[in-house]
Design an enzyme around this catalytic site. Sequence first.
Site, PDB file in Angstrom:
ATOM      1  CB  SER A 136      -0.862   0.118   1.302  1.00  0.00           C
ATOM      2  OG  SER A 136      -1.564   1.357   1.236  1.00  0.00           O
ATOM      3  CE1 TYR A 149      -4.218  -2.064   4.687  1.00  0.00           C
ATOM      4  CE2 TYR A 149      -3.310   0.139   4.498  1.00  0.00           C
ATOM      5  CZ  TYR A 149      -3.766  -0.984   4.108  1.00  0.00           C
ATOM      6  OH  TYR A 149      -3.862  -1.086   2.623  1.00  0.00           O
ATOM      7  CE  LYS A 153      -1.682  -3.764   3.214  1.00  0.00           C
ATOM      8  NZ  LYS A 153      -1.598  -4.727   2.478  1.00  0.00           N
TER       9      LYS A 153
HETATM   10  N1  LIG Z   1      -8.646  -0.597  -1.386  1.00  0.00           N
HETATM   11  C1  LIG Z   1      -7.800   0.243  -1.246  1.00  0.00           C
HETATM   12  O1  LIG Z   1      -7.677   1.420  -1.019  1.00  0.00           O
HETATM   13  C2  LIG Z   1      -6.207  -0.249  -0.828  1.00  0.00           C
HETATM   14  C3  LIG Z   1      -5.454   0.787  -1.117  1.00  0.00           C
HETATM   15  C4  LIG Z   1      -3.946   0.167  -0.775  1.00  0.00           C
HETATM   16  C5  LIG Z   1      -3.542  -1.055  -0.733  1.00  0.00           C
HETATM   17  N2  LIG Z   1      -4.387  -1.976  -0.618  1.00  0.00           N
HETATM   18  C6  LIG Z   1      -4.173  -3.281  -0.468  1.00  0.00           C
HETATM   19  O2  LIG Z   1      -4.913  -4.273  -1.740  1.00  0.00           O
HETATM   20  C7  LIG Z   1      -5.193  -5.446  -1.167  1.00  0.00           C
HETATM   21  C8  LIG Z   1      -6.384  -5.884  -1.619  1.00  0.00           C
HETATM   22  O3  LIG Z   1      -7.417  -5.000  -0.953  1.00  0.00           O
HETATM   23  P1  LIG Z   1      -8.672  -4.661  -1.551  1.00  0.00           P
HETATM   24  O4  LIG Z   1      -8.835  -3.176  -1.690  1.00  0.00           O
HETATM   25  O5  LIG Z   1      -8.949  -5.406  -2.809  1.00  0.00           O
HETATM   26  O6  LIG Z   1      -9.599  -5.368  -0.435  1.00  0.00           O
HETATM   27  P2  LIG Z   1     -11.121  -6.115  -0.660  1.00  0.00           P
HETATM   28  O7  LIG Z   1     -11.498  -6.203   0.983  1.00  0.00           O
HETATM   29  O8  LIG Z   1     -12.087  -5.911  -1.752  1.00  0.00           O
HETATM   30  O9  LIG Z   1     -10.493  -7.714  -0.992  1.00  0.00           O
HETATM   31  C9  LIG Z   1      -9.393  -8.258   0.209  1.00  0.00           C
HETATM   32  C10 LIG Z   1     -10.028  -9.827  -0.221  1.00  0.00           C
HETATM   33  O10 LIG Z   1      -8.732 -10.437   0.784  1.00  0.00           O
HETATM   34  C11 LIG Z   1      -9.553 -11.642   1.102  1.00  0.00           C
HETATM   35  N3  LIG Z   1      -9.002 -11.924   2.666  1.00  0.00           N
HETATM   36  C12 LIG Z   1      -9.047 -11.097   3.785  1.00  0.00           C
HETATM   37  N4  LIG Z   1      -8.215 -11.661   4.715  1.00  0.00           N
HETATM   38  C13 LIG Z   1      -7.848 -13.063   3.984  1.00  0.00           C
HETATM   39  C14 LIG Z   1      -6.935 -14.048   4.428  1.00  0.00           C
HETATM   40  N5  LIG Z   1      -6.614 -14.316   5.867  1.00  0.00           N
HETATM   41  N6  LIG Z   1      -6.821 -15.178   3.598  1.00  0.00           N
HETATM   42  C15 LIG Z   1      -7.242 -15.044   2.242  1.00  0.00           C
HETATM   43  N7  LIG Z   1      -7.855 -14.071   1.796  1.00  0.00           N
HETATM   44  C16 LIG Z   1      -8.170 -12.844   2.737  1.00  0.00           C
HETATM   45  C17 LIG Z   1     -10.970 -10.881   1.287  1.00  0.00           C
HETATM   46  O11 LIG Z   1     -11.590 -12.176   1.736  1.00  0.00           O
HETATM   47  C18 LIG Z   1     -11.348 -10.431   0.405  1.00  0.00           C
HETATM   48  O12 LIG Z   1     -11.804 -11.149  -0.721  1.00  0.00           O
HETATM   49  C19 LIG Z   1      -5.032  -5.546   0.309  1.00  0.00           C
HETATM   50  O13 LIG Z   1      -3.620  -5.983   0.726  1.00  0.00           O
HETATM   51  C20 LIG Z   1      -5.059  -4.081   0.882  1.00  0.00           C
HETATM   52  O14 LIG Z   1      -4.373  -3.608   1.853  1.00  0.00           O
HETATM   53  C21 LIG Z   1      -6.038  -1.403  -0.911  1.00  0.00           C
END
Ligand SMILES: NC(=O)c1ccc[n+]([C@@H]2O[C@H](COP(=O)([O-])OP(=O)(O)OC[C@H]3O[C@@H](n4cnc5c(N)ncnc54)[C@H](O)[C@@H]3O)[C@@H](O)[C@H]2O)c1
Length: 281
Positions: A136, A149, A153
């Site tokens: 992130s 977080y 991260k």
């Molecule tokens: N959405 C944002 O603004 C953002 C920004 C920066 C980074 N991220 C990162 O992107 C990645 C994906 O996030 P997203 O935004 O698509 O979120 P999301 O919640 O849409 O998807 C995350 C997925 O991970 C799965 N998950 C959670 N814990 C798990 C586990 N222990 N084992 C297996 N699967 C698990 C969930 O079931 C979900 O399907 C994450 O690492 C998040 O930190 C997101």
Amino acid sequence: MRVRDKVVVITGGGSGIGAALARRFAAEGAAAVVVADLDGDAAHTVATTVGGDAYGCDVADSAAVDDLVRMTFRRHGRVDLFCSNAGITTGVGLDDPLDLWHKAFDVNVLAHVWAARAVLPHMLERGSGWLLATASAAGLLTAPGDAPYTVTKHGAVALAEWLAVTYGGRGIGVSVLCPLGVATPLLLDALAAGESGAHAVAASGTVISADEVAAAAVTGLIDERFLILPHPEVGRFWAQKAADPDRWLAGVRRLTAAHPAPPAHPAPPAHPAPPAESEQP
Ligand SMILES: NC(=O)c1ccc[n+]([C@@H]2O[C@H](COP(=O)([O-])OP(=O)(O)OC[C@H]3O[C@@H](n4cnc5c(N)ncnc54)[C@H](O)[C@@H]3O)[C@@H](O)[C@H]2O)c1
């Protein structure tokens, strides 16, 4: 690094960025797309859409990650690209329950260790393979409102760097994906719940789509870049922070005070830009 004809595994592939990666990799002509998620039904839905395989898998469980890799080998004979993408936010600070800190370390840091341990021996034997970790912008900058977080991260970025240094000369590629705000359930649900950290993210810059993140990931892989930044401004903030951390922190504090967020507490931008020249202390 082109995804065409590659066997790809994506954790957290049942939603958001992971699902977008699965769709994009399938469109790029991947030989196989393996969608793994804690939510097995969600993984199945995405896998069906892209003609891939679905696995229910908790990435915090090293044995489950081993099984995921073993099953992929049994079915497809190799793993070319492992996308360690699952991640969680906590929305808490220092005084909140310790179990949330442990959970954040398990999912946001140790899961990347389990993935690397599971796939690297095979990749090193073949002399090729790629690890893509979703960290992130919080792993380079900071996420006010979410201490675990931010810390985990940063850990994910540090681990990716270490892997790149240690294995990069042996045919192994490593990339780390560091988006700012992305319109996925992770962010949108937290916004709906009124979490100040999520409001801070939304206030701090453009919220892009998961498909845009997947497109940036594909471009970054083709360019064989370590640091993949779907929001280019994150690179500028990071460089300015490195050049003068005290000045950057002062600017973050000032901007934090200037950005109230609903419902009642002041909330800073999650990844604030360094202050403009006129705002410098
Ligand atoms: N959405 C944002 O603004 C953002 C920004 C920066 C980074 N991220 C990162 O992107 C990645 C994906 O996030 P997203 O935004 O698509 O979120 P999301 O919640 O849409 O998807 C995350 C997925 O991970 C799965 N998950 C959670 N814990 C798990 C586990 N222990 N084992 C297996 N699967 C698990 C969930 O079931 C979900 O399907 C994450 O690492 C998040 O930190 C997101």
